[in-house]
Structure formats: structure tokens, C-alpha cells
Design a protein around this motif. Sequence first.
Motif, mmCIF file in Angstrom:
data_model
loop_
_atom_site.group_PDB
_atom_site.id
_atom_site.type_symbol
_atom_site.label_atom_id
_atom_site.label_comp_id
_atom_site.label_asym_id
_atom_site.label_seq_id
_atom_site.Cartn_x
_atom_site.Cartn_y
_atom_site.Cartn_z
ATOM 1 N N UNK A 183 76.838 -1.895 80.861
ATOM 2 C CA UNK A 183 76.219 -3.191 81.180
ATOM 3 C C UNK A 183 74.872 -3.082 80.130
ATOM 4 N N UNK A 184 74.253 -2.223 79.941
ATOM 5 C CA UNK A 184 73.159 -1.945 78.979
ATOM 6 C C UNK A 184 73.404 -2.490 77.621
ATOM 7 N N UNK A 236 86.043 -3.160 86.452
ATOM 8 C CA UNK A 236 86.633 -4.282 85.661
ATOM 9 C C UNK A 236 86.169 -5.305 86.272
ATOM 10 N N UNK A 237 85.981 -5.661 87.505
ATOM 11 C CA UNK A 237 85.502 -6.920 88.331
ATOM 12 C C UNK A 237 84.038 -6.980 87.594
ATOM 13 N N UNK A 238 83.203 -6.046 87.723
ATOM 14 C CA UNK A 238 81.798 -6.149 87.463
ATOM 15 C C UNK A 238 81.693 -6.673 85.856
ATOM 16 N N UNK A 239 82.323 -6.112 84.956
ATOM 17 C CA UNK A 239 82.099 -6.257 83.742
ATOM 18 C C UNK A 239 82.907 -7.456 83.269
ATOM 19 N N UNK A 240 83.572 -8.365 84.081
ATOM 20 C CA UNK A 240 84.208 -9.543 83.918
ATOM 21 C C UNK A 240 83.020 -10.484 84.376
ATOM 22 N N UNK A 241 82.327 -10.107 85.377
ATOM 23 C CA UNK A 241 81.110 -11.043 85.492
ATOM 24 C C UNK A 241 80.110 -10.901 84.425
ATOM 25 N N UNK A 278 81.087 -9.772 94.207
ATOM 26 C CA UNK A 278 82.181 -9.260 94.485
ATOM 27 C C UNK A 278 82.635 -9.509 95.967
ATOM 28 N N UNK A 279 81.599 -9.710 97.009
ATOM 29 C CA UNK A 279 81.939 -9.789 98.271
ATOM 30 C C UNK A 279 81.366 -10.909 98.924
#
Length: 771
Positions: free
Chosen positions: A423-424, A516-521, A673-674
Amino acid sequence: MRLAKQWITLTLIFMGTSGLVMAAPPSYQKDIRPILDQKCLACHGCYDAPCQLKLESVDGLDRGASKIPVYNGGREESIPPTRLGTDAQSTAQWREKGFYSVINSAYGMRGSLLFKMLSLGHEYDFPANQKLPNKIQLGVKRENTCPNPEEFDDYADNHPMEGMPLAVTGLTDQEFNTLKQWMQNGAPLEEEPLTLSADEQQQIQQWENLLNRRDNRHALVARWLYEHLYLAHLYFGEEEGPRPAHFFTLERSSTPPGQPLVPVATVRPNDEPAHPFWYRLRPVSGTLVHKTHITFALNPQKLARTRQQFFSGQWQVNTLPGYAYENRANPFITFEAIPAEARYQFMLDNAEYFVRTFIRGPVCRGQIATDVIRDQFWTVFQDPQHDLFITDARYRNQVSPLLGLPGQDESLLEAGAAWFRYSGDRNDYLRIRQQAYAKAEPAGPGWDSIWAGEGHNRNALLTILRNHDNASVRKGLLGDYPLTTWVMDYPLFERTYYQLVVNFNVFGAVSHQAQTRLYFDLIRNGAEQNFLRYLPRELREPVIHHWYQDGGKVRLKISYASIDTEHPTAIPFKTSTPVNEFNANLVKRFAEINARPDPLNRCDSERCARNDVAAWRQQADSNLSKLASRRLGNLPAIRFLPEVTMLRVENEAGEQEIYTLFRNRAHSNVAFMFNEDGRFQPELDTLTLYPGVLASYPNFMFNLTLPELATFVARVEGVEDEEGFTQLVNDYGIRRTHPHFWDYFHALTRYMEQHEPSQAAVLDMNRYQNL
């Protein structure tokens, strides 16, 4: 009465026309497969088939069932993949992996699980078109116990109304007795006969020749093409042409062309094979299911364009890249020798296919991808000649190392550190990107920086419609002006594909799925930031704060790079609502390549209907358009509608038109995510209505005659509470228990066969609700 009917049916089966000659025993391909296709396949397809019992092909029925769920958001370690046709090549190998037969038994037919389940389902008739008992759990959250034959009696005691087909109008007596006789005969299975035409064989040879040339340039391009097409149902023909005779998948095989294909089984398509391989085209066998039927047309014109795109230049490959961690994580480094313009243009030419793979790909039910996107938005693409990654080699070399993707390491202990590192890098990349574009475009981006499809390619404009844990992608600009529009450049497009498709392992651990989910964010945020550059700089901050309300503001501060509020846009704006103004101009400026003009949701006349259809369809359009683009505040019925409703309209001649009605759920933000329920804004929910079958997972269906439409619309407008909606369902709805449920459900596939033949396949009913 049921026993009497069974005896008559069995008598007719065993007596010939003379009353003395025994009829031929049932054949799997001729007699059994049509029943399974009609009554079973709508649930038993893809990775989310209950108990992994996949009935698309004879191989799936032979493999049987498993107690191991593919979808498990809490597992700490990945599990071995169980892909049909890839991870085992014989019945014995599947038994070693824990699969058990549903058709064979040491006790004969009556011991087989299929017979037991069908018999249990055939013992109970639900009241016609009535709501099912609430104690029957339905939907993808149903807990499947997956009993083996020895455990069936306990299952039947605990679930007496849950035989197969589950909680729906079941088999007819004739269908049940045909299956019963087939099982009495030992349930013999037959492979599907398949003969390729001379033209198909010639085109296979041409593509395999291209992909299997051994020089470094061809080898690297072949690897890139394979990693981008391995999910596709390839076919020989035109995109809008007739239905092809066969579909194919692109495989890595340990055997060369001319020999029987032996697939190389790696978890991901960019994992290193254990031995030499060849790229092969393998015919798809069995019946197609819509959710995995992601089509890609091959033809001589596309072959010539592919050769021209990738091999017209003088670029060289000194050493082929390997399959190490860094190669899998960063395709921009792995394939840097291939001209970036060739890679990007190939994806642009086929943008609808690639966006479909994001959501209809390895996940099948895609909440990993979908809970990070809005319910309805448009997507356009940056023109290659205005994409600095394409045009500026110095910039490309500077940012490529920052474009790696997380998720390869599935260790829970490593997940946090990996996430912060990637993310950085992503945020560093965005800062460099802002500076580079400010220098390259001091006046800001204009309309010429948006890809116009070379004046003819309708992949340039796409609409994405999310339906909770799945989504639909279509060419054209559908629906009312969306809250957000994405502008994707090549780095965004390619990263999304690799993160959600190539590098995604549906059998992976929770760490992999979370990363996967966090990076697609972050990818979504990148597409939004790219779009904001086109808006007046003084309005960008209010717009993004509107997108990220409530807790989303925290994510803006701690997770995302700062937006550019300094540099101008080259587009003149006249209003204080720049998003709507941009989208309105998008519709006007790109009208020639808009595949689906939308007079129903964006009607600017008294009569809202398509101009190029029969008069009776125009009448249906006009009536139903009164529901389009409505908001819950003035249409309370929206509160009770599921997310995807099919409306089937039939005229006096028996012709049908299908409309898809989407409930677009509004969110205060989609950054977490939640706790999605806590971010709903139901008072802002809207409807999008458009002709066609636009989703893989219908939630419900209304069946209407043309004269009923005006009354139906008035009834919808008059719904004020759940009781009123239930009465609407009673009068017009097709519940799971409707006597003709399957006729109406498969009418959707017949509609596709008529209007979009290459896309036609069996829809999924796992999400069909009990309204």
C-alpha cells in the motif's frame, strides 16, 4: 394417486408401441443429461456448487461430491485445488482427494446418494406458487451438510422437505422414473460426442502455431496471452455473430499439438510448471453455465491484429523471465520487454471480457471484489497516447517497481507487513503520477485523453451493476448518471486483472483473500482519483467527501494518497454538479460507440422507449419506464425488491421480452470490508431497468402479459408495506414452487439464445429468493 401414475409411466416405458417390445434403456446423453440440465444445473455449477457436485459435464457427475467447502473465509491455510479436468484425471484420483460417488453404491440403485436425494424430493409437493417454510435455509449462506450415502438417513430425518431439487418445483413423474430406470441399469455414463469442423481445426492450428514458437519474443508474448486468456471460453466467430459450434479453453499441456492434451496443474496460471509444456486449445464439454461463460472471440482478423500489435516493432528479449515470487507479483517487470502499448491495446480491444473476469472469474461469487464497489457505475479508459506509462519510457521505468501486488504470501504472520509495504508503494506511485501528469498536461486532461474506441470499438464504454456478492458488466452506458465513474489507465487495468484473476486463489487462506480485497480498495480509489482530475479542482474535495462519508473519511486520511486539488482540468464546466455534467457530456460525445443507448432510465420525452424494436416492445418499454431511475423516497416498493428481478413480458403471439430490474443500494462509503449493512442508505436506493438478461443470478421473476403491464406498474407504485408487496408477488410472481417455474426460469436462457446467442447459458438460481 402418485403410485398409480408411476405404475402407468413405468408400464409405458417398458412397453413398445405394439405393447410387446421393450423400449431402449435410457441413455445418459439423450435422456438423463437433459433432465439434469433442466432441473439440477441451475444450482450445481462452478466452485460454489453445493458439496462441489458439479453437473455441467459427465466428468462432474462421475467425480461426485465432497464435504470440503471451496468458500471458507476463515481458513488459516490454503487447501489443494479441486478443479474439474485439471487437478485429477481419473475417478480413483478424485476418491483419493475425498470425493465420494453420488451414483454408485455397493447396495445398488437404492443405496446411491442421487437416488436417495431425488426420492426424498419426489415424496413432497409444495403448495403451488406458495412461499416456502422459513425453516428451509436458502441462498449461498445455506450450510450444506453434504451427507454421504451412509449419513443420508440422518439427513432425511432432520430435513424431510429438503430433497433434490432443493425447495423448488421438482421432477415430474416421467423424469423421476427415467432417472430411476437409468440407475437401475447401473447409471452408465457416456462421453459427449464431439467432432471439430475442418475450419475449427485450421484455426486451432494457426493459434497454436503462434503460441508455441520457441524464440524468446514469441515465448514471452505467448505467456502474456495465456495469462490473460486462460479463463476465457474462446470461440471462432464474431462478437455479435451466431452461436458457435464449440467453445475452447487455452491450456498449458505437457503434450504437444497432435497428441491428447494433458493439462499442467498449477494453482495459478503464472506458477512455474514442473516440466516442459505447450499451449493448446481444448474443447469445452458439457453444458454452459452463465456465471463462468466469459466469452472471447477468435477469428482471422483478430489473429492478424494480435500479430501486428505484438510483433510489428523491433523489440528484443535477451532472457526470458522466470516464475519467482517477484515475477508473479509484478507483471509490469515480468513483461517489460513487450511494448506496453501492445499490452494495453489488446486489453482495450477486449475490455468487456477483462472487466467480466474481475467479477465472474475464479471467485464465482465475488464479494471479495464486489463489496468494494458501488452498485452502479460507468467505466471508461485513458487513451493510450495520453497514458504516460505508454508514452514515456523514463516514467514507466520509474514507477514499474511500485506496481507490485500483494497476496502471494498467504502467511497470517506476514500479511500485515506485506500489506503496508504494497500500500505504501501504491501511494508513492500515485504521488509520482500526479506530479508527472501535472507536468505533461499543464492545462489538465481533456476529452481527447479518454479512449474513443478508435471510433468503432464499443468496449470503450462499460457499465458495472453490482448485486451484493456478484456483479454484471455490459458494453454501453446503462442507468441514470452514476455517483462515480471510473477512468482506468493501463497500470490500473492490468493490476486489477492480476490481483482479482491471475493471482487470486479461490482455495486460498484468509490472509490471501483479505489482502486481495484490501488492495482492490486501493485500485478503486485510484480509478476515482483519475476521474477527479477531469473535474474542476475546487470541486474535487467536496465530491470525494461525498463518496467517503462517515467512517470513509478516516480511510481518506490514513489509507489513500491525497487527491490533486492544484492542477486544472481542460474540460469547461458550467454547473456545480460536475459528476452529472461530466457523465451527461460523456453520453453525448461518445454516442456513436455507446452500445446501449438508454431511453428508459434517462428519458427526456413523454414516451420512453427504444426506437429500433417492434411496436409491442415499445409499448412495454413505455409502461415499465415509469419504474426506471425511481428512488425509494417516492417508490416504497423498492424496499421490498431484491437486488435482481427479472420481468418477463409476453405478447398475444407468444413472443417474449425480458427486462432486468436492478435495485441499486446506496452506501455512505464502500471503503471497508465489514459492516456493510451499517453503511446502507436505503432512502437513496434507486432502480435501473433495461431490456435483456443482464445478470447471472436472478433473485426473483415476475411474469406478465402485455395488457397487464399498466396495472402491474400502478400496483408497484401503490405498494406501501410488506403486505402490499406480498400481494403483488401472489398475483404476478413466479415463486420457486410455481408449477411452471422451470419453464419460466429457462425462458431467460431461450431469450439469450435468440438475442445474444454466443452468451447464452444456464443461469444460477442459488440466490432465487423465497418472497
